[in-house]
Scaffold this motif. Structure first.
Motif, PDB file in Angstrom:
ATOM      1  N   GLN A 264       4.359  -1.533  -7.666  1.00 15.48           N
ATOM      2  CA  GLN A 264       4.011  -1.589  -9.091  1.00 15.48           C
ATOM      3  C   GLN A 264       4.579  -0.407  -9.850  1.00 15.48           C
TER       4      GLN A 264
ATOM      5  N   LYS B 261     -10.522   1.460   0.363  1.00 13.73           N
ATOM      6  CA  LYS B 261      -9.468   0.527   0.760  1.00 13.73           C
ATOM      7  C   LYS B 261      -8.784   1.008   2.038  1.00 13.73           C
TER       8      LYS B 261
ATOM      9  N   THR C  43       1.199  -4.862 -13.651  1.00 11.46           N
ATOM     10  CA  THR C  43      -0.203  -5.274 -13.840  1.00 11.46           C
ATOM     11  C   THR C  43      -0.736  -6.088 -12.671  1.00 11.46           C
TER      12      THR C  43
ATOM     13  N   GLU D 146     -12.318   4.133  -4.944  1.00 11.46           N
ATOM     14  CA  GLU D 146     -11.583   2.865  -4.943  1.00 11.46           C
ATOM     15  C   GLU D 146     -10.404   2.900  -3.974  1.00 11.46           C
ATOM     16  N   SER D 147      -9.686   4.009  -3.938  1.00 13.17           N
ATOM     17  CA  SER D 147      -8.554   4.103  -3.012  1.00 13.17           C
ATOM     18  C   SER D 147      -9.019   4.459  -1.603  1.00 13.17           C
TER      19      SER D 147
ATOM     20  N   ASP E 262       0.818  -1.207   0.000  1.00 12.88           N
ATOM     21  CA  ASP E 262       0.000   0.000   0.000  1.00 12.88           C
ATOM     22  C   ASP E 262       0.854   1.260   0.000  1.00 12.88           C
TER      23      ASP E 262
ATOM     24  N   ASN F 188      -1.934   5.586  -5.928  1.00 12.61           N
ATOM     25  CA  ASN F 188      -2.929   5.942  -4.936  1.00 12.61           C
ATOM     26  C   ASN F 188      -2.321   6.559  -3.681  1.00 12.61           C
TER      27      ASN F 188
ATOM     28  N   ASP G 134       4.041   1.014  -2.880  1.00 17.84           N
ATOM     29  CA  ASP G 134       3.474   0.999  -4.235  1.00 17.84           C
ATOM     30  C   ASP G 134       4.483   0.404  -5.230  1.00 17.84           C
TER      31      ASP G 134
ATOM     32  N   PRO H 128      -2.230  -6.761  -9.102  1.00 13.62           N
ATOM     33  CA  PRO H 128      -2.939  -6.041  -8.028  1.00 13.62           C
ATOM     34  C   PRO H 128      -2.405  -6.477  -6.659  1.00 13.62           C
TER      35      PRO H 128
ATOM     36  N   SER I 184      -1.986  -5.048  -3.759  1.00 15.12           N
ATOM     37  CA  SER I 184      -2.769  -4.733  -2.558  1.00 15.12           C
ATOM     38  C   SER I 184      -3.895  -5.740  -2.364  1.00 15.12           C
ATOM     39  N   MET I 185      -4.596  -6.062  -3.437  1.00 14.35           N
ATOM     40  CA  MET I 185      -5.696  -7.013  -3.345  1.00 14.35           C
ATOM     41  C   MET I 185      -5.187  -8.410  -3.002  1.00 14.35           C
TER      42      MET I 185
END
Length: 427
Positions: free
Chosen positions: A37, A108, A46, A104-105, A32, A162, A35, A48, A50-51
């Motif tokens: 990515q 979360k 590509t 979305e952010s 988170d 995010n 970050d 995800p 965090s998920m």
């Protein structure tokens, strides 16, 4: 190569999670804040993360690690209500596409903060999440600190996804919050027990923070740094020595800082003639008028729907630059009430625990940690009056850790007969 290294770090988190399930939640904190990515290349961009890490953490919790479930308190209750409310306001948002993107952010951040007490229940676990939080932020402020010493100004270091931590005012405020945390680690860390490692490491990080703040050229950082300095001054028992140390510590920065930095900071005193500062005041006035017509808020990104002229400034499409005004404009009166309760209840909880542990010499490090979190939260509240970061995750980690500590302190003091011995929670 970078992608492989980041995958190696993620793999280490996952493997260690089978031995200590709370480490899966630490992986989410890393993903988170850091970050990864945005730092890597190729396929990792590509993923995800965090998920993936959040899902893994919940699966391990429900399967293997449901000891000491947290009690529902006012902060957790309001966080959940706030998450529901910002979802409702998104349905009637004046700019739905932009609103759902920010939702979305934000959702979360709010949901994970409200559920963090599930994962972090002991002193070691709580310190571990603070350490991951601390080290993950190095990626943002270490380059700024080094470049400042080299005489290179850095205003913006690119997109941060995010997290928003590459924005100058945001990282300046977060750096000010990290100074008391690293000073605490340097003295009382229960994980870094060797003082030969602990002290130079964390005192060094604490020293990097003001350097990074100066290199942002953000007035918010100077205000936050000043608030931190004042709190430490009033807490200090040796005020003369504190003033002397602060003076000697400040002198090198005055020689390093460029003239452009002093010119930027001088606008704090002359805000009436500074267009940027007056624009913010105009937006705040316009938002109050806007909410009188939209009492339930305009949803995320509602500032783009505002218009009008205040103090001879056209505020059409201008951002809030204030977290409380941001919540008021986007989520109305109900939103700002919940937002205020969350922060006030956090401060009240910290004050209550500070008083409870104040006379217990065996819990000196816990007492100091509570005082550290209190300072961090006050610094955030002071700085957030000048930037719109109502849903930036850093403050919610402080709020969530406070809830974790409230459950831990409750087991030690409130229900000792039903709790295990204190040493069991330190393992």
């Amino acid at each position: 190569m970078t992608a492989l290294f980041l995958l190696f770090v993620l793999g280490c988190f996952i493997v260690l999670s089978f031995q200590a399930p709370f480490i899966a939640a630490l992986a989410y904190v890393w993903a988170d804040i850091a970050d990864p990515q945005k730092s890597g290349y190729g396929f990792i961009r590509t993923m995800p993360l965090s998920m993936i890490t959040a899902s893994f953490a919940f699966i391990l919790y429900f399967l293997t690690d449901r000891k000491y479930p947290p009690k529902l308190n006012i902060t957790m209750f309001c966080l959940i209500l706030f998450a529901l409310w910002v979802t409702f306001t998104t349905f009637w948002a004046v700019l739905p596409d932009a609103a759902w993107h920010k939702w979305e952010s934000a959702i979360k951040v709010l949901l994970f903060a409200s559920l963090m007490p599930l994962f972090f229940r002991t002193r070691v676990q709580i310190e571990a999440v603070l350490l991951v939080f601390n080290f993950s932020l190095l990626n943002y402020f270490l380059p700024r600190a080094v470049k400042f010493v080299l005489g290179q100004a850095v205003y913006n270091m690119g997109d941060a996804g995010n997290s928003g931590l590459n924005e100058t005012s945001t990282i300046a405020l977060v750096c000010a919050m990290l100074i008391p945390l690293n000073l605490y680690f340097a003295k009382y860390s229960v994980i870094f027990t060797n003082p030969l490692i602990r002290r130079p490491l964390f005192y060094g990080i604490a020293l990097l923070c003001p350097l990074a703040i100066l290199n942002t050229f953000a007035r918010t950082g100077l205000v936050a740094l000043g608030v931190f300095g004042l709190i430490r001054f009033f807490q200090s028992r040796k005020k003369f020595q504190y003033i002397l140390f602060a003076f000697l510590f400040t002198i090198p920065f005055l020689f390093i800082a460029p003239d452009s930095w002093f010119g930027r900071m001088n606008t704090i005193q002359t805000f009436e003639s500074d267009y940027s500062a007056m624009t913010r005041i105009a937006v705040w006035a316009g938002t109050i008028d806007y909410v009188s017509q939209h009492p339930w808020g305009g949803g995320f990104g509602a500032y783009r729907d505002q218009s009008g002229v205040y103090f001879d400034i056209n505020i059409a499409g201008r951002a809030y630059h204030n977290s409380f005004i941001e919540v008021l404009g986007e989520h109305g009166y109900a939103g700002i009430i919940l937002f205020a309760i969350i922060h006030l209840s956090t401060l009240a909880s910290l004050r209550r625990m500070i008083k409870l542990t104040g006379n217990d010499e065996s819990q000196l490090s816990l007492h100091e940690l509570l005082k550290t979190l209190f300072i961090m939260h006050i610094v955030y509240l002071a700085g957030s009056n000048f930037i719109g970061i109502a849903f930036q995750s850093s403050s919610y980690y402080v709020i969530a850790i406070t809830m974790c500590l409230a459950n831990y302190v409750s087991r030690i003091y409130v229900a000792p007969a039903r709790a295990a011995p204190v040493h069991a929670y330190l393992r």
